[in-house]
Every structure is written in structure tokens, then in C-alpha cells.
Write an enzyme that holds these catalytic residues in place. Structure first.
Site, mmCIF file in Angstrom:
data_model
loop_
_atom_site.group_PDB
_atom_site.id
_atom_site.type_symbol
_atom_site.label_atom_id
_atom_site.label_comp_id
_atom_site.label_asym_id
_atom_site.label_seq_id
_atom_site.Cartn_x
_atom_site.Cartn_y
_atom_site.Cartn_z
ATOM 1 C CB SER A 75 -0.899 -0.023 1.235
ATOM 2 O OG SER A 75 -1.885 0.978 1.110
ATOM 3 C CD GLU A 76 -0.695 3.718 -3.521
ATOM 4 O OE1 GLU A 76 -0.702 2.479 -3.370
ATOM 5 O OE2 GLU A 76 -1.587 4.334 -4.152
#
Lengths: 220, 232
Positions: free
Chosen positions: A46-47
Site C-alpha cells: 500500500s503506497e
């Protein structure tokens, strides 16, 4: 019968290999996590700064400090790690992430993608999409083949502002699975059950390459 | 040793004046410097340029500053959840520079690492590249993007000590460490402030050298933007 969003996600899940680090975009891509085949273990990135994204928390166990890039409350898993935003995009840029799955408003026959802006209408921003498409070595686009007005979203050239150029190699829609050829053109690989090649031709404004018999998509 | 500890948000932001550039940590509403934002709202500082991944929501975070028209320009990657923001943008009242999220983070990093610019492939061939220098390395094009130049960075950490060392918790880390490094003056608000020596040096995420002012914040709301759960 055209595929539902869940079925598009289910078909894409078949492309995932054991041990992959995967970044899932918002929308249909998020659903892919529900269909990872048994025996395949992957790590979701998840960035906003997490490797090893787990499922939603149980009711009452939500943690405001633990969210995914869609700002949803989530959990970690054994083996998870947390890092800052610069490192998050560092690993994306350095191609450590094996597979990126994201949505699109338009894709062109040379692999351009538009998914962040509709001039005068939608100005939400690109988030991490431009970084992801510019660097990822393996991108699958999950999208609708035709819009609500019945117009093709697989085009000779994108009409909306671009997110990235010549970066998309595979597209999965409610009608078909297609590769984008390096020399340009959508190569039809599979069709949704009961959807004819002719219908896919009519629904694809970009150059469609059809060679031999086109099998129906299998979900299992 | 210089005293970095201030009494609270009001004192910490006392010299943030009209027209300066500020960075604000956080992703969505997660890990935002709530106390400093509320103090700026109370102080009604105007014509601010805000560098922040997002712009809050209508009634929380940077959204509160937007509502009072305190922001002249936003530099962000995603601003989707704020109707007032969209209204000001479409009417031309607010200047907005939308930039890729990795570019935003790395321009902070560059500032904190003392490097004037970075090269990134993000945005090549798009409107983000307009007017920017392009360099080709090994057959691939990259945009030159400059390090940010921010007067103040406002960050939120979980724990901090009187020497300015910071530890972040979970994904509320996000942009906070890189912005802490990037501000000419960095203000850290923490949930728990302890004496120097109480935090294990091996556990520090941001060394105190980057932090100029620190205080223990209060009344954290920590609002959740998308509450998603599963049944037991």
C-alpha cells in the site's frame, strides 16, 4: 454474458504468482485480493507506506493510524513492515514491486493510459498512479471496455490527459483479455463467455488483432 | 543544549506569517498535525502555500483552512475528498499544483538530503512534464524535479523527546519523516513527549537535528476517513 466487476477481478487473480509483491489500485483492483488462488502467497503493498496489508479489522478494532492508500482501515499481517512515503515510492521506482493492477478511464493501442483527470469536471489528482505506471515492469489494467454511453474506452489514442505513455501491456475488461503489442494494437487473447469476437470488434475503437480461435475466459 | 520544547501549538506557530510556504505531514487524515492546523485556523494566517499530499475534508484538517480562505496555493497529489476545495479550484480562487505522489515525497527527501533536484520517470509524456527538463539515462526518459523549499514543516509523531527525536506509529508515518527533514523550521507535535534518554536511539525514525520545535499535542481526534470493518 459480459463479466461483472467481481469476475474481472477473479480473472486477473489468475495472473498472480506465488511470492509476488503486488500493488492494487482503487476500484476493481482492490477486489482482486478476494480471489487469490489457494496455495499462492503474496504481499500487498500500500503506497502510503505498508508491505503486508491484511484484511479489514474486526468491528471495534479499527486503528486510525493504520490505513491503506484508499484511506480504509486495515490490519497488518505477520511479516508486515511500515515505512515512509519516499521509501514506498523508492521501491516502486526501483521495480521491487512485481505487479501493479490499476483501473483506467481510457487505454490506447500503444499502451498509453488516462485515469486521473477529466478537464473541467474531475480534478481529484493522480495520487501515486503516475509513479506506478512510469516504473512498474508488469501492469495489468482492470477496466470497463465500453462506457455507459456505449462508447469504447480502448482507443487508437487517449482523449483524456495521460497518466503514462507506452506502459500498459495487458488489459482485462468485462468483455475480454487483451495484450497490447509493442508495435501497437490490442491482441485479443480471451473473450467473456458468450461474447462474440464481432461484438468485441465493435466495442474496440483501437486496432484489434484477432488470430485464430479465441477461447472463452476461464475463472478457475 | 538549545531548548526545543515549546508550550503548545500556539507558541510553535507564532512566527508563521502570511504568505509563507508550509509543509504538512499526513496521508488523508492519518498522521496530520491536528494541533498546528487548529492553531493556524485560530490565527487566521493568510496566503499560505501548503505542500501536503491531500487537502483534508470539508470540516477537518486542511479543509478548515481552505474554508477560511487561508490557502493561496496547494501542492498535492490527490485532493478528491473536499467539495470546498473543488469549488475554489474550479472557480479559480485557489491555485493548485497536482504532482505525482512519489515526486512529492522524493522532493521532500531531496530537500532533507541536501540535493537540489531529482530525476523521476513519473509524469514523462504527460502534462506534468510541461516546461520541465528531460534527461535520458540508459534509454529511459526522466523529469528533473526540484527539491522543495519550505519555510516550515509541520509534522505529527507518536513519541518524541526533548532533543527533538521522533518515533512514528504505523501508517501515520507516511510523509511525516521526509517533511520533517525538509522544513527550514520543523515543528513536531507528538502524542507523548519524554525526556531525552528515554527513547532507544535504535528506534528513532527522525533524528532531532531536523526538528526545531516540539510539543505534546492534546485532544487528538484522529478522525477515520473510511471506516471499513469485517464481522467477527
Amino acid at each position: 454474458m459480459a463479466f461483472s466487476k467481481e469476475e474481472i477481478a477473479q480473472r486477473i487473480a489468475k495472473e498472480i504468482k506465488d511470492g509476488y509483491y503486488v500493488n492494487l489500485g482503487i476500484g476493481i483492483p482492490t477486489l482482486v485480493a478476494n480471489y487469490i488462488p489457494k496455495g499462492i502467497n503474496i504481499v500487498l503493498q500500500s503506497e502510503n507506506g505498508l508491505l503486508g496489508m491484511g484484511p479489514f479489522p474486526f468491528e471495534g478494532e479499527e486503528d486510525a493510524d493504520l490505513i491503506n492508500a484508499g484511506k480504509q482501515t486495515i490490519t497488518t499481517l505477520p511479516g508486515s513492515s511500515i515505512f515512509d512515503s519516499a521509501m514506498s515510492f523508492g521501491m516502486i521506482r526501483a521495480q521491487k514491486v512485481d505487479l501493479t493492477i490499476l483501473g483506467a478511464m481510457e487505454v490506447s493501442e500503444n499502451g498509453d493510459i488516462a485515469n486521473w483527470k477529466i478537464p473541467g469536471k474531475m480534478v481529484k489528482g493522480m495520487g501515486g498512479a503516475m509513479d506506478l505506471v512510469a516504473s512498474a515492469k508488469n501492469i495489468i489494467v482492470a477496466m470497463q471496455h465500453i462506457n455507459k454511453a456505449g462508447e469504447s474506452k480502448l482507443l487508437p489514442n487517449c482523449t483524456l490527459p495521460l497518466t503514462g505513455v507506452k506502459c500498459i501491456r495487458k488489459v482485462v475488461t468485462e468483455l475480454a483479455v487483451l495484450d497490447i503489442l509493442t508495435e501497437g494494437g490490442f491482441k485479443l487473447l480471451e473473450r467473456a463467455p458468450g461474447v462474440s469476437v464481432d461484438f468485441i470488434k465493435q466495442s474496440t475503437l483501437g486496432r484489434l488483432v484477432v488470430e485464430g480461435e479465441i477461447p472463452e475466459m476461464q475463472l478457475n | 543544549m538549545i531548548n526545543k520544547v515549546v508550550s503548545g501549538a500556539e507558541e510553535a506557530i507564532h512566527d508563521i506569517s502570511d504568505g509563507v510556504t508550509i509543509m504538512l505531514g499526513g496521508f488523508g487524515l492519518c498522521g496530520i498535525p491536528e494541533n498546528c492546523i487548529n492553531a493556524l485556523v485560530a490565527k487566521k494566517t493568510k496566503n499560505l502555500t501548503c505542500i501536503s499530499n491531500n487537502a483534508g475534508v470539508d470540516d477537518f484538517g486542511i479543509g478548515l483552512m481552505l474554508k477560511q480562505r487561508q490557502v493561496k496555493k496547494m501542492i498535492s497529489s490527490y485532493v478528491g475528498e473536499n467539495a470546498e476545495f473543488e469549488r475554489q479550484l474550479l472557480s479559480g480562487e485557489l491555485e493548485v499544483d497536482l504532482i505525482p505522489q512519489g515526486t512529492l515525497a522524493t522532493r521532500c527527501l531531496a530537500a532533507g538530503y541536501g540535493m537540489p533536484a531529482i530525476f523521476t520517470p513519473a509524469g514523462v509524456g504527460t502534462e506534468v512534464a510541461e516546461g520541465k527538463e528531460i534527461r535520458n539515462f540508459d534509454g529511459k526518459d526522466y523529469l528533473m524535479e526540484y527539491a522543495f523549499d519550505a519555510d516550515f514543516a509541520l509534522v505529527k509523531a507518536w513519541k518524541g523527546d526533548t532533543a527533538g527525536n521522533l518515533i512514528f506509529r504505523s501508517t501515520s508515518r507516511n510523509f511525516n519523516p521526509v517533511m520533517a527533514m525538509a522544513g527550514k523550521t520543523t515543528i513536531a507535535e507528538v502524542e507523548e513527549l519524554v525526556e531525552a534518554g528515554e527513547l532507544d536511539p535504535d528506534h528513532i525514525h527522525t533524528p532531532g537535528i531536523y526538528v526545531h520545535r516540539i510539543f505534546q499535542g492534546k485532544d487528538y481526534e484522529k478522525r477515520i476517513e473510511q471506516r471499513t470493518v469485517r464481522k467477527k
